[in-house]
Design an enzyme around this catalytic site. Structure first.
Site, mmCIF file in Angstrom:
data_model
loop_
_atom_site.group_PDB
_atom_site.id
_atom_site.type_symbol
_atom_site.label_atom_id
_atom_site.label_comp_id
_atom_site.label_asym_id
_atom_site.label_seq_id
_atom_site.Cartn_x
_atom_site.Cartn_y
_atom_site.Cartn_z
ATOM 1 N N ARG A 114 0.810 -1.210 0.000
ATOM 2 C CA ARG A 114 0.000 0.000 0.000
ATOM 3 C C ARG A 114 0.847 1.265 0.000
ATOM 4 O O ARG A 114 0.552 2.224 -0.727
ATOM 5 C CB ARG A 114 -0.953 -0.020 1.198
ATOM 6 C CG ARG A 114 -1.855 1.202 1.340
ATOM 7 C CD ARG A 114 -2.475 1.675 0.058
ATOM 8 N NE ARG A 114 -3.079 0.603 -0.744
ATOM 9 C CZ ARG A 114 -3.270 0.682 -2.041
ATOM 10 N NH1 ARG A 114 -2.886 1.748 -2.727
ATOM 11 N NH2 ARG A 114 -3.826 -0.318 -2.692
ATOM 12 N N LYS A 147 1.397 25.108 -3.770
ATOM 13 C CA LYS A 147 0.219 24.436 -3.202
ATOM 14 C C LYS A 147 0.418 22.922 -3.288
ATOM 15 O O LYS A 147 -0.251 22.213 -4.039
ATOM 16 C CB LYS A 147 -1.045 24.878 -3.930
ATOM 17 C CG LYS A 147 -1.366 26.355 -3.719
ATOM 18 C CD LYS A 147 -2.600 26.773 -4.491
ATOM 19 C CE LYS A 147 -2.898 28.248 -4.285
ATOM 20 N NZ LYS A 147 -4.084 28.703 -5.054
ATOM 21 N N LYS A 179 2.002 39.198 -3.374
ATOM 22 C CA LYS A 179 0.590 38.894 -3.577
ATOM 23 C C LYS A 179 -0.281 39.891 -2.819
ATOM 24 O O LYS A 179 0.214 40.853 -2.237
ATOM 25 C CB LYS A 179 0.316 37.448 -3.183
ATOM 26 C CG LYS A 179 1.124 36.448 -4.023
ATOM 27 C CD LYS A 179 0.622 35.054 -3.875
ATOM 28 C CE LYS A 179 -0.795 34.926 -4.346
ATOM 29 N NZ LYS A 179 -0.967 34.045 -5.510
ATOM 30 N N GLU A 207 1.506 40.476 -8.089
ATOM 31 C CA GLU A 207 0.138 40.169 -8.500
ATOM 32 C C GLU A 207 -0.621 41.461 -8.761
ATOM 33 O O GLU A 207 -0.567 42.401 -7.960
ATOM 34 C CB GLU A 207 -0.556 39.363 -7.405
ATOM 35 C CG GLU A 207 -1.989 39.005 -7.713
ATOM 36 C CD GLU A 207 -2.635 38.201 -6.596
ATOM 37 O OE1 GLU A 207 -3.863 38.312 -6.439
ATOM 38 O OE2 GLU A 207 -1.918 37.473 -5.879
ATOM 39 N N ASP A 228 -4.182 37.419 -11.856
ATOM 40 C CA ASP A 228 -4.882 36.339 -11.165
ATOM 41 C C ASP A 228 -6.388 36.434 -11.368
ATOM 42 O O ASP A 228 -6.981 37.515 -11.283
ATOM 43 C CB ASP A 228 -4.553 36.397 -9.669
ATOM 44 C CG ASP A 228 -4.931 35.125 -8.941
ATOM 45 O OD1 ASP A 228 -4.851 34.046 -9.554
ATOM 46 O OD2 ASP A 228 -5.296 35.206 -7.754
#
Length: 295
Positions: A114, A147, A179, A207, A228
């Site tokens: 597994r 991410k 950002k 951004e 964005d």
């Protein structure tokens, strides 16, 4: 940096090391301090002396990544397990394709099954999704983001490269990406860019949420812009503005990009497209391990 796919068992030293670390943590979750003896199902049903031969197959079409996870896992349970890959990372495979042959003590093979398949399936799923995006927008650079699943960043970014896409920043030390919250804290787009340019020689990207943000960023000398959550029509307008005012600026699009709309985003004229879903939402490639003989 882009992590280069490495062919064959284990791949590069860095990939092999990352696979071993991830396999060790996953085995700890499964086995704890008891080690292989924690697998009471296997130890109670399979003779200790049994030797197994097995094949690992792809049950769906996809792109292979992390074939070295098999050996990285089984070798930590029992060094007598031998893995013979039948493919390399980055290979396109069809449903039913044999990915590897595994031979060794049956208990070790079943205990590690597994963990090995979880890693191989997840990484191959990332590579498969990356290949799909690249195929829809072949003339625009597709990049990943930060991410990533905690602890799996190196391997997931490697899988992205196996699928033919590229890596954005690996970590926060690799570049400046200003950002929305940085802009609020700094007091505006232009001020954030000016502060960053004074503080570092690293690449700087900012951004931009509106046309005014774009103009302010250009005025402050930002070399790279991130647009964005813009529609393709909005992107075309902003790209035209940027090309007119600052033709050397690198333009990246992000936000809400899917396999279905990535071609439209690319057609807006951006230089690259960043896609968090490459790592945070890739479905695992269905892979299986099947015993062929036990003696």
């Amino acid at each position: 940096m882009t992590l280069t796919p490495a062919a064959g068992l284990g791949g590069s030293a860095a990939v092999r090391s990352a696979l071993e670390r991830s396999a060790a943590l996953a085995l700890e979750e499964d086995l704890g301090v008891a080690g292989a003896e924690a697998d009471v199902t296997t130890t109670s049903t399979v003779p200790a002396e049994a030797i197994a031969s097995a094949v690992v197959r792809a049950k769906a079409a996809g792109v292979v990544s992390g074939i070295g996870a098999l050996d990285a896992t089984f070798s930590q349970i029992d060094a007598r397990v031998v893995v013979r890959p039948a493919c390399s990372d980055g290979d396109d495979v069809g449903a039913g394709t044999v990915l590897a042959h595994v031979e060794g003590p049956a208990r070790a093979v079943l205990t590690g099954e597994r963990t090995a398949l979880n890693l191989l399936g997840h990484l191959s799923g990332v590579a498969t999704l990356a290949r799909a995006f690249v195929g829809r927008a072949p003339n625009t650079t597709i990049v990943d983001t930060r991410k990533t699943l905690p602890g799996l960043r190196a391997l997931e970014k490697y899988a992205v490269a196996c699928g033919g896409a590229s890596n954005h920043r690996f970590s926060l030390v690799d570049g400046v990406l200003i950002k929305d919250n940085h802009i609020v804290a700094a007091g505006g787009v232009g001020e954030a860019v000016r502060r960053a340019k004074k503080a570092t020689t690293l690449p700087i990207q900012v951004e931009c949420a509106t046309r005014d943000d774009v103009l302010e960023a250009i005025g402050a000398g930002a070399p790279m812009l991130l647009l964005d959550n813009r529609t393709p029509d909005e992107l075309r307008e902003l790209v035209a503005l940027i090309r007119e005012r600052a033709p050397g600026t690198m333009i990246e699009a992000s936000g809400g990009v899917t396999v279905d709309n990535v071609a439209d985003v690319a057609a807006a004229g951006v230089d690259r497209i960043s896609i968090g879903a490459l790592t945070h939402s890739a479905p695992a490639l269905d892979v299986s391990l099947d015993l062929e003989a036990v003696g």
